[in-house]
Scaffold this motif. Structure first.
Motif, PDB file in Angstrom:
ATOM      1  N   UNK A   4     -20.315  -4.167  -8.296  1.00 42.01           N
ATOM      2  CA  UNK A   4     -19.742  -3.110  -8.923  1.00 42.01           C
ATOM      3  C   UNK A   4     -20.849  -2.218  -9.903  1.00 42.01           C
ATOM      4  N   UNK A   5     -21.961  -2.909  -9.736  1.00 45.38           N
ATOM      5  CA  UNK A   5     -23.299  -2.310 -10.583  1.00 45.38           C
ATOM      6  C   UNK A   5     -24.121  -1.489  -9.783  1.00 45.38           C
ATOM      7  N   UNK A   7     -23.941   1.476  -8.578  1.00 40.46           N
ATOM      8  CA  UNK A   7     -23.621   2.759  -8.753  1.00 40.46           C
ATOM      9  C   UNK A   7     -24.793   3.623  -7.967  1.00 40.46           C
ATOM     10  N   UNK A   8     -24.498   4.548  -7.091  1.00 45.60           N
ATOM     11  CA  UNK A   8     -25.354   5.211  -6.364  1.00 45.60           C
ATOM     12  C   UNK A   8     -26.098   6.223  -7.392  1.00 45.60           C
ATOM     13  N   UNK A   9     -27.435   6.528  -7.260  1.00 41.72           N
ATOM     14  CA  UNK A   9     -27.960   7.523  -7.833  1.00 41.72           C
ATOM     15  C   UNK A   9     -27.724   8.562  -6.640  1.00 41.72           C
ATOM     16  N   UNK A 109     -22.510  10.793  -3.239  1.00 42.89           N
ATOM     17  CA  UNK A 109     -23.014   9.165  -3.678  1.00 42.89           C
ATOM     18  C   UNK A 109     -21.737   8.511  -4.164  1.00 42.89           C
ATOM     19  N   UNK A 110     -20.940   9.252  -5.103  1.00 40.38           N
ATOM     20  CA  UNK A 110     -19.866   8.538  -5.663  1.00 40.38           C
ATOM     21  C   UNK A 110     -18.463   8.408  -5.191  1.00 40.38           C
ATOM     22  N   UNK A 115     -22.552   4.101  -0.895  1.00 45.17           N
ATOM     23  CA  UNK A 115     -23.110   3.372  -2.046  1.00 45.17           C
ATOM     24  C   UNK A 115     -24.014   2.283  -1.499  1.00 45.17           C
TER      25      UNK A 115
END
Lengths: 393, 393
Positions: A4-5, A7-9, A109-110, A115
């Motif tokens: 879960x870390x 997270x896409x830029x 991305x989010x 991802x």
């Protein structure tokens, strides 16, 4: 190292516009987007409102929320949606006059399957796969940003890396650490010298053989990354060893499932009791994350405190520990290699066990200098480098 | 703070002889002891052999094992047992000529129900129980070892303590931290000044109101204990707030069980994205230990990254978060008090949420200086003080 870390830029600020929104509609209370790559996103109204990045809602300098989530009605609804001339999604809200505008790349991305999969990069290894750590040469003793990035990605992948050809001055290891992140101090000092000492308060600072171990499992959170810089390598003996604890955990799970079950559940306390301090922590030898994958291994055989367990469980707890110790010290899993002056090894102290063979102080000097940083620092630095790359590409 | 870390002192070296062995017999492979307090211990042979503390098996200076567990046959048996003139248990082994000798107090502490119950000391609190932090006065500005011990035990119990009447010099907070343990550095520096800055990279360094939060949940392991020293308190406003996150977790579990279930499972990512660094970590708001008791709370509202969850779960995840935020900021749970120059508050950053009301820089100066250490350091120091006390008693 935790799913879960990842997270896409990019950030909502960053705007290369690689993805575009074909249509935006309100269905029930959600905003539904269709993308040019045929993907679809269903966006929750509170999520959208929460992530508004106008200057009223997000501090443009610190990138911290100014909007207090408690001021957002949980039944908020979009009153209208639009795609503006730059391709951004614009949402007007049922409450007040507020309008929010979203970068399409950021939204893509989010909210899609795009991802990034950082974990896919991890490569478990045994002594069959590697005979020494992946190594990178510092040309003329200089570690460029490019070289440092390669080194950090190698740590992420293999849990270890060796940089070769560094200067041997005493400041080198601290300088390198501080290029990555702040130093993680412990009760063994900020910077430590691994040399043979007469009045040593730990076996590490003698010339003894050291079986495969991880450092400082006596703390709830042991140091994540160890940097060890070889300054003098004249003494005979003292080969360095490294073992991938995740690979051993992986193989024990398959070959000795009962031992594995014990290793992930039975707690061992490690204790430092020399001198005035009294650090202790109890945890299983193999710690798992919430997906059931290894998060860390902890083992410092010479600092194990007395086992606290029911008599009936002791046979299996000791047998599982010895199985683990046998494998992490076996030539099938453990690599052994000499350190040369100017070598700097960096390894994940919560994944890779390290050790050394006995050395002979009468045959010459041996001086290593070390320090610790955290996994967080490696990850932050990798993201920072990748962000710079993606902005300049 | 973790039940299995409560290994009883004393060390095998320490010898007040409060307990005595009435009889020692070998039954099957176990050594069975009867004690003068009518308790009985059944000792596993590998456990006994593993904990032999002769100079061949344990380094007398470093208190680290020299015996390699892999050299102990797991089917080892005691060949004879005896109680010597000093009351020690003496065991001879089936393998080789080795004999082991054990301090009866040490054996009693490690094998009976007498283990100390550190967790019993934890007192959860709301604003009904307390209106300000438990406070201790430094007479003439001096923090004696006795006062420091009281302060540390108070942190363990309430998650917070206030020392009053300290000097206001800039070195004070670091000096106090280093009396307890090494400083835990982060990407916000080793020592930080909480003052209103024009070019602040975080809301903390402005004069804004700060809702209840914990520091640096952007790291896998946030700093454990925060020390905050008030050097100047001339500005109007800026009341400090503290909330017991464990008490709020406890009450949510009873009053809003569905929210509780969400708070212990749904992950929120916190991210620091100002400047060059990019720290991120994802974890539930309430983290539990392996007994299902709260181990930590993590919440920095203004650094929450976009929620990554399925659309269908977002209603309940947002509702649970807002419930938690409402309670930790409510006057039922949050205490609010002024800090005076010379006050030093220390609190468990993984249990107690802190915040402040807005202050007005034009009305005067306000300067706090802070740093972090770890829970481990507090526990080690408490054990050290208690060991000294028990030896002198």
């Amino acid at each position: 190292m935790n799913v879960s870390n990842k997270i896409a830029t990019p950030d909502n600020l960053f705007w290369p516009q690689r993805n575009s929104i074909v249509s935006a509609t309100i269905i029930d209370k959600a905003v539904v987007l269709h993308w040019n790559d045929d993907q679809q996103s269903t966006l929750h109204p509170v999520w959208l409102r929460d992530n508004c990045c106008c200057e009223e809602c997000l501090n443009p300098v610190t990138r911290e929320h100014l909007l207090d989530l408690r001021d957002v009605p949980l039944d908020i609804r979009p009153s209208s949606v639009d795609i503006d001339a730059e391709g951004a999604l614009v949402v007007s809200w049922s409450e007040g006059q507020h309008r929010s505008r979203y970068n399409p790349d950021w939204l893509h991305a989010h909210s899609t399957e795009a991802r990034s999969q950082r974990d896919d990069q991890i490569r478990q290894w045994s002594a069959t796969d590697l005979s020494e750590p992946p190594s990178l040469d510092a040309i003329n003793g200089v570690v460029t940003d490019e070289l440092l990035y390669e080194a950090l990605v190698t740590i992420l992948r293999y849990g270890m890396v060796r940089l070769r050809g560094l200067p041997t001055d005493p400041a080198q290891v601290e300088t390198m650490a501080l290029r990555i992140g702040p130093i993680r101090e412990t009760h063994f000092n900020r910077i430590f010298d691994v040399i043979s000492k007469a009045d040593s308060d730990t076996l590490a600072y003698t010339s003894h053989h050291l079986a495969a171990h991880t450092d400082i499992p006596t703390r709830e959170s042991p140091p994540g990354i160890q940097l060890l810089h070889c300054r003098i390598a004249e003494a005979k003996g003292g080969q360095s060893t490294l073992t991938d604890g995740f690979k051993v955990a992986h193989d024990i799970k398959r070959q000795f499932p009962a031992h594995y079950k014990t290793l992930i559940s039975a707690k061992w306390c490690h204790a430092n009791r020399a001198g005035a301090t009294d650090y202790r922590w109890s945890a299983p030898i193999i710690g798992l994350d919430d997906r059931g994958e290894p998060l860390e291994v902890r083992l410092l055989p010479f600092s194990r405190a007395p086992l606290q367990a029911d008599y009936k469980d002791m046979d299996s707890i000791y047998a599982a520990l010895v199985c683990f110790m046998d494998l992490v010290n076996s030539p099938d899993y453990q690599i052994s290699f000499p350190l040369a002056a100017g070598d700097l090894i960096m390894f994940d102290n919560r994944r890779v066990l390290h050790g050394r063979s006995e050395f002979y102080p009468k045959t010459g000097d041996r001086a290593l200098r070390g320090t610790y940083i955290e996994r967080d620092d490696v990850m932050s630095k990798i993201r920072e480098f990748e962000q710079l790359r993606s902005r300049s590409s």
